[in-house]
Design a protein around this motif. Structure first.
Motif, PDB file in Angstrom:
ATOM      1  N   LEU A  94       0.827  -1.197   0.000  1.00  0.00           N
ATOM      2  CA  LEU A  94       0.000   0.000   0.000  1.00  0.00           C
ATOM      3  C   LEU A  94       0.866   1.254   0.000  1.00  0.00           C
ATOM      4  O   LEU A  94       0.580   2.219  -0.722  1.00  0.00           O
ATOM      5  N   ALA A  95       1.931   1.256   0.794  1.00  0.00           N
ATOM      6  CA  ALA A  95       2.850   2.400   0.800  1.00  0.00           C
ATOM      7  C   ALA A  95       3.444   2.616  -0.587  1.00  0.00           C
ATOM      8  O   ALA A  95       3.560   3.754  -1.066  1.00  0.00           O
ATOM      9  N   ALA A  96       3.817   1.518  -1.264  1.00  0.00           N
ATOM     10  CA  ALA A  96       4.402   1.632  -2.602  1.00  0.00           C
ATOM     11  C   ALA A  96       3.402   2.218  -3.596  1.00  0.00           C
ATOM     12  O   ALA A  96       3.750   3.080  -4.420  1.00  0.00           O
ATOM     13  N   LEU A  97       2.164   1.763  -3.527  1.00  0.00           N
ATOM     14  CA  LEU A  97       1.150   2.280  -4.443  1.00  0.00           C
ATOM     15  C   LEU A  97       0.829   3.740  -4.145  1.00  0.00           C
ATOM     16  O   LEU A  97       0.602   4.535  -5.062  1.00  0.00           O
ATOM     17  N   ALA A  98       0.841   4.106  -2.861  1.00  0.00           N
ATOM     18  CA  ALA A  98       0.589   5.496  -2.486  1.00  0.00           C
ATOM     19  C   ALA A  98       1.684   6.411  -3.016  1.00  0.00           C
ATOM     20  O   ALA A  98       1.410   7.475  -3.587  1.00  0.00           O
ATOM     21  N   VAL A  99       2.940   6.004  -2.836  1.00  0.00           N
ATOM     22  CA  VAL A  99       4.061   6.829  -3.314  1.00  0.00           C
ATOM     23  C   VAL A  99       4.002   6.966  -4.829  1.00  0.00           C
ATOM     24  O   VAL A  99       4.194   8.056  -5.388  1.00  0.00           O
ATOM     25  N   THR A 100       3.751   5.872  -5.530  1.00  0.00           N
ATOM     26  CA  THR A 100       3.663   5.928  -6.986  1.00  0.00           C
ATOM     27  C   THR A 100       2.550   6.873  -7.422  1.00  0.00           C
ATOM     28  O   THR A 100       2.712   7.651  -8.375  1.00  0.00           O
ATOM     29  N   ASP A 101       1.424   6.841  -6.711  1.00  0.00           N
ATOM     30  CA  ASP A 101       0.325   7.752  -7.017  1.00  0.00           C
ATOM     31  C   ASP A 101       0.735   9.205  -6.778  1.00  0.00           C
ATOM     32  O   ASP A 101       0.417  10.097  -7.577  1.00  0.00           O
ATOM     33  N   LEU A 102       1.463   9.454  -5.686  1.00  0.00           N
ATOM     34  CA  LEU A 102       1.900  10.814  -5.374  1.00  0.00           C
ATOM     35  C   LEU A 102       2.818  11.374  -6.458  1.00  0.00           C
ATOM     36  O   LEU A 102       2.865  12.585  -6.683  1.00  0.00           O
ATOM     37  N   TYR A 103       3.562  10.488  -7.135  1.00  0.00           N
ATOM     38  CA  TYR A 103       4.470  10.930  -8.194  1.00  0.00           C
ATOM     39  C   TYR A 103       3.842  10.817  -9.582  1.00  0.00           C
ATOM     40  O   TYR A 103       4.537  10.921 -10.585  1.00  0.00           O
ATOM     41  N   GLY A 104       2.523  10.612  -9.621  1.00  0.00           N
ATOM     42  CA  GLY A 104       1.809  10.658 -10.896  1.00  0.00           C
ATOM     43  C   GLY A 104       1.837   9.384 -11.704  1.00  0.00           C
ATOM     44  O   GLY A 104       1.489   9.394 -12.890  1.00  0.00           O
ATOM     45  N   GLY A 105       2.246   8.268 -11.094  1.00  0.00           N
ATOM     46  CA  GLY A 105       2.300   7.013 -11.831  1.00  0.00           C
ATOM     47  C   GLY A 105       0.939   6.389 -12.024  1.00  0.00           C
ATOM     48  O   GLY A 105       0.003   6.621 -11.252  1.00  0.00           O
ATOM     49  N   ASP A 106       0.802   5.573 -13.052  1.00  0.00           N
ATOM     50  CA  ASP A 106      -0.456   4.908 -13.358  1.00  0.00           C
ATOM     51  C   ASP A 106      -0.721   3.810 -12.333  1.00  0.00           C
ATOM     52  O   ASP A 106       0.102   2.898 -12.152  1.00  0.00           O
ATOM     53  N   PHE A 107      -1.878   3.854 -11.673  1.00  0.00           N
ATOM     54  CA  PHE A 107      -2.173   2.906 -10.601  1.00  0.00           C
ATOM     55  C   PHE A 107      -2.232   1.474 -11.119  1.00  0.00           C
ATOM     56  O   PHE A 107      -1.650   0.558 -10.534  1.00  0.00           O
ATOM     57  N   GLY A 108      -2.943   1.252 -12.210  1.00  0.00           N
ATOM     58  CA  GLY A 108      -3.109  -0.099 -12.722  1.00  0.00           C
ATOM     59  C   GLY A 108      -1.784  -0.750 -13.081  1.00  0.00           C
ATOM     60  O   GLY A 108      -1.554  -1.924 -12.784  1.00  0.00           O
ATOM     61  N   ALA A 109      -0.906   0.013 -13.720  1.00  0.00           N
ATOM     62  CA  ALA A 109       0.398  -0.532 -14.101  1.00  0.00           C
ATOM     63  C   ALA A 109       1.252  -0.813 -12.870  1.00  0.00           C
ATOM     64  O   ALA A 109       1.958  -1.826 -12.805  1.00  0.00           O
ATOM     65  N   ALA A 110       1.189   0.076 -11.873  1.00  0.00           N
ATOM     66  CA  ALA A 110       1.938  -0.135 -10.629  1.00  0.00           C
ATOM     67  C   ALA A 110       1.413  -1.359  -9.897  1.00  0.00           C
ATOM     68  O   ALA A 110       2.189  -2.181  -9.385  1.00  0.00           O
ATOM     69  N   ALA A 111       0.094  -1.513  -9.833  1.00  0.00           N
ATOM     70  CA  ALA A 111      -0.501  -2.656  -9.146  1.00  0.00           C
ATOM     71  C   ALA A 111      -0.130  -3.959  -9.839  1.00  0.00           C
ATOM     72  O   ALA A 111       0.137  -4.977  -9.181  1.00  0.00           O
ATOM     73  N   ALA A 112      -0.092  -3.960 -11.162  1.00  0.00           N
ATOM     74  CA  ALA A 112       0.290  -5.170 -11.901  1.00  0.00           C
ATOM     75  C   ALA A 112       1.735  -5.558 -11.615  1.00  0.00           C
ATOM     76  O   ALA A 112       2.062  -6.739 -11.454  1.00  0.00           O
ATOM     77  N   ALA A 113       2.621  -4.555 -11.526  1.00  0.00           N
ATOM     78  CA  ALA A 113       4.028  -4.838 -11.219  1.00  0.00           C
ATOM     79  C   ALA A 113       4.162  -5.420  -9.818  1.00  0.00           C
ATOM     80  O   ALA A 113       4.942  -6.364  -9.594  1.00  0.00           O
ATOM     81  N   LEU A 114       3.413  -4.895  -8.858  1.00  0.00           N
ATOM     82  CA  LEU A 114       3.490  -5.409  -7.490  1.00  0.00           C
ATOM     83  C   LEU A 114       2.899  -6.807  -7.374  1.00  0.00           C
ATOM     84  O   LEU A 114       3.378  -7.623  -6.582  1.00  0.00           O
ATOM     85  N   ALA A 115       1.857  -7.092  -8.141  1.00  0.00           N
ATOM     86  CA  ALA A 115       1.256  -8.421  -8.086  1.00  0.00           C
ATOM     87  C   ALA A 115       2.252  -9.496  -8.504  1.00  0.00           C
ATOM     88  O   ALA A 115       2.192 -10.637  -8.033  1.00  0.00           O
ATOM     89  N   ALA A 116       3.188  -9.142  -9.376  1.00  0.00           N
ATOM     90  CA  ALA A 116       4.194 -10.094  -9.847  1.00  0.00           C
ATOM     91  C   ALA A 116       5.433 -10.115  -8.966  1.00  0.00           C
ATOM     92  O   ALA A 116       6.283 -10.993  -9.125  1.00  0.00           O
ATOM     93  N   PHE A 117       5.553  -9.173  -8.036  1.00  0.00           N
ATOM     94  CA  PHE A 117       6.750  -9.033  -7.196  1.00  0.00           C
ATOM     95  C   PHE A 117       6.803 -10.158  -6.172  1.00  0.00           C
ATOM     96  O   PHE A 117       5.812 -10.444  -5.505  1.00  0.00           O
ATOM     97  N   ARG A 118       7.967 -10.787  -6.013  1.00  0.00           N
ATOM     98  CA  ARG A 118       8.118 -11.904  -5.082  1.00  0.00           C
ATOM     99  C   ARG A 118       9.078 -11.603  -3.936  1.00  0.00           C
ATOM    100  O   ARG A 118       9.475 -12.493  -3.202  1.00  0.00           O
ATOM    101  N   GLY A 119       9.451 -10.356  -3.784  1.00  0.00           N
ATOM    102  CA  GLY A 119      10.235  -9.973  -2.618  1.00  0.00           C
ATOM    103  C   GLY A 119      11.716  -9.927  -2.873  1.00  0.00           C
ATOM    104  O   GLY A 119      12.252 -10.654  -3.721  1.00  0.00           O
ATOM    105  N   PRO A 120      12.435  -9.070  -2.116  1.00  0.00           N
ATOM    106  CA  PRO A 120      13.892  -9.021  -2.216  1.00  0.00           C
ATOM    107  C   PRO A 120      14.514 -10.209  -1.503  1.00  0.00           C
ATOM    108  O   PRO A 120      13.831 -10.958  -0.785  1.00  0.00           O
ATOM    109  N   GLY A 121      15.811 -10.386  -1.705  1.00  0.00           N
ATOM    110  CA  GLY A 121      16.519 -11.482  -1.068  1.00  0.00           C
ATOM    111  C   GLY A 121      16.369 -11.466   0.441  1.00  0.00           C
ATOM    112  O   GLY A 121      16.434 -10.432   1.085  1.00  0.00           O
ATOM    113  N   ARG A 122      16.105 -12.640   1.003  1.00  0.00           N
ATOM    114  CA  ARG A 122      15.988 -12.872   2.439  1.00  0.00           C
ATOM    115  C   ARG A 122      14.760 -12.222   3.065  1.00  0.00           C
ATOM    116  O   ARG A 122      14.645 -12.158   4.290  1.00  0.00           O
ATOM    117  N   ARG A 123      13.818 -11.744   2.274  1.00  0.00           N
ATOM    118  CA  ARG A 123      12.548 -11.258   2.801  1.00  0.00           C
ATOM    119  C   ARG A 123      11.454 -12.145   2.227  1.00  0.00           C
ATOM    120  O   ARG A 123      11.023 -11.976   1.095  1.00  0.00           O
TER     121      ARG A 123
END
Length: 469
Positions: free
Chosen positions: A298-327
């Motif tokens: 949610l924080a990531a989507l909020a920041v992206t929205d604050l910087y004018g990014g497209d919500f749908g595209a940001a949400a799609a990228a996060l849905a595919a995200f599997r986390g950084p190493g060791r998290r």
């Protein structure tokens, strides 16, 4: 949309080496310092470094054209313009002494991060928990939305194949509160995830003496930002953010500016609705279990929205995200059991990781390595309580992390408290070979095995899953 493939850390056209300042980075094999090295090299700076031991990270840097020396030597500062060193490095260290004698500028790591934050529109992620995941998610969401971020992360982000990303858009950085110098930094947008009592006390050169002093550092950092986005679900953050020029909030709490609603958890993650000031922005999903990861996303989507990014595209990228190493890193399987590795090492992180494991619907089996004698002394009752929700806990010895052992502080403090609290599945099992043999004999398809801690417990996850370290 921006190409998601990692970029080379080498710019297309590099200046004459003789005209470039030369930065030498001590401890270049560290996860943060290696990211600095990549970002500096991308800016056309001549970069070199040294570390006590070679590692996969130092080998990667060498392949990228950054020379790395093994060990420390005063000769390393010859011809150097700036020496980057952690405040934790003793002032009488031979390399620092040689640098000062030669007139070489000695610059703390936090001062370097401050320069990068000031150089462009910037997002600084601060808090006791969740910084690496949240920073990664912000960068991935921004990339998905076409904002071309640069990033400095305390972990390897699979989408970038690195702990740094080179981009022309906003600079997104993890800001580590374990170094007191963070409080002096300023950024455009501060993301404030939470505030607890980690990195407090003891004789660590960069740690805080009291939690009150640390929290005052948080307040100073967010107060110097143009705006702060703080987690409304974490008690006290609104008060600590009171000095900011513009305050925005995120969370599940009623009244949060960006709110996660209608959470629909499943074994692999959570789908939820994002509201901006009560109005739906759209549906989102995080492919990592646990309520804490909903908040990070949610924080990531909020920041992206604050910087004018497209919500749908940001949400799609996060849905595919599997986390950084060791998290919450999925390592593989053992006899059909899912093997996951997680960096959780204090009570809040441990509780969140156990909750995430429970969300999978599997039998939760944890291999836990307490981290540091001081941290264990300060928090062993809370660690024990955080582990109570696991079905089984195998406890390793404390990872000292260069600390001197404290008499009476031992991993069995955790296991004994759990047993006294009625847990029948906890065992102190310091022999790692026995841990591997036992789990190989007993693991089944209905299990999830989570190796957990900030030490080298991650090696066991690779051994259990039969993959390379």
């Amino acid at each position: 949309m921006t190409d998601s493939s990692p970029r080379s850390p080498e710019p297309a056209s590099r200046p004459d080496p003789l005209s470039r300042p030369h930065y030498h980075l001590m401890g270049i094999g560290g996860i943060g310092v290696s990211a600095f090295a990549r970002l500096l090299a991308a800016r056309g700076v001549q970069v070199s470094g040294c570390d006590e031991q070679p590692s996969e990270l130092t080998e990667q840097l060498v392949r990228e054209g950054i020379p790395v020396a093994t060990g420390h030597d005063p000769a390393h500062v010859q011809g150097v313009d700036v020496l980057i060193a952690s405040e934790a490095v003793p002032k009488d260290h031979p390399e620092l002494v040689a640098a000062r004698a030669a007139g070489v500028e000695v610059r703390p790591r936090m001062a370097l991060l401050g320069e990068l934050l000031r150089a462009s529109p910037s997002v600084g992620v601060v808090g006791t928990h969740g910084k690496t995941t949240t920073t990664s998610m912000i960068a991935v969401a921004m990339q998905g939305a076409g904002l071309d971020p640069a990033a400095f992360v305390g972990g390897i982000v699979p989408e970038f194949g690195s702990n740094a990303r080179l981009g022309e858009g906003p600079f997104v950085a993890e800001v580590d509160e374990s170094d007191r110098g963070f409080a002096a930094l300023a950024c455009e947008t501060a993301v404030f995830t939470n505030a607890e009592d980690d990195h407090v006390g003891g004789n660590q050169a960069t740690y805080w003496e009291t939690v009150e002093e640390q929290h005052a550092g948080f307040a100073r950092f967010v107060g110097q930002a143009r705006r702060v986005l703080y987690c409304a679900d974490w008690p006290g953050l609104a008060e600590l953010s009171a000095g900011a020029r513009e305050r925005l909030s995120y969370g599940q709490a009623e009244g949060a500016d960006y709110r996660a609603a209608d959470l629909r958890p499943d074994a692999d993650g959570t789908t939820f609705t994002v509201l901006r000031r009560g109005e739906p922005l759209g549906e989102a999903r995080v492919g990592l279990p646990g309520t804490h990861n909903v908040l990070n996303a949610l924080a990531a989507l909020a920041v992206t929205d604050l910087y004018g990014g497209d919500f749908g595209a940001a949400a799609a990228a996060l849905a595919a995200f599997r986390g950084p190493g060791r998290r919450w890193q999925r390592i593989g399987e053992l006899n059909g059991a899912l093997v996951v590795d997680d960096y959780a090492h204090n009570a809040t992180k441990v509780a969140a990781a156990v909750q995430a494991a429970r969300q999978t619907g599997r039998r939760v089996r944890v291999v836990f390595q307490p981290h540091r004698y001081l941290r264990t002394q300060q928090s062993w009752p809370r660690l024990a309580d955080a582990l109570m929700a696991a079905d089984e806990v195998l406890l390793l010895d404390i990872a000292a992390a260069s600390e001197t052992p404290i008499p009476g502080i031992h991993a069995t403090l955790v296991s004994d408290r759990m047993s006294q609290g009625g847990h029948t599945g906890v065992r102190y099992l310091p022999d790692r070979g026995e841990v591997v043999r036992y789990l190989r004999e007993t693991a089944g398809a209905g299990d999830i095995i989570v190796t957990m801690g900030a030490g080298d417990v991650w090696k066991l996850s690779r051994e259990l899953a039969g993959v390379g370290a």
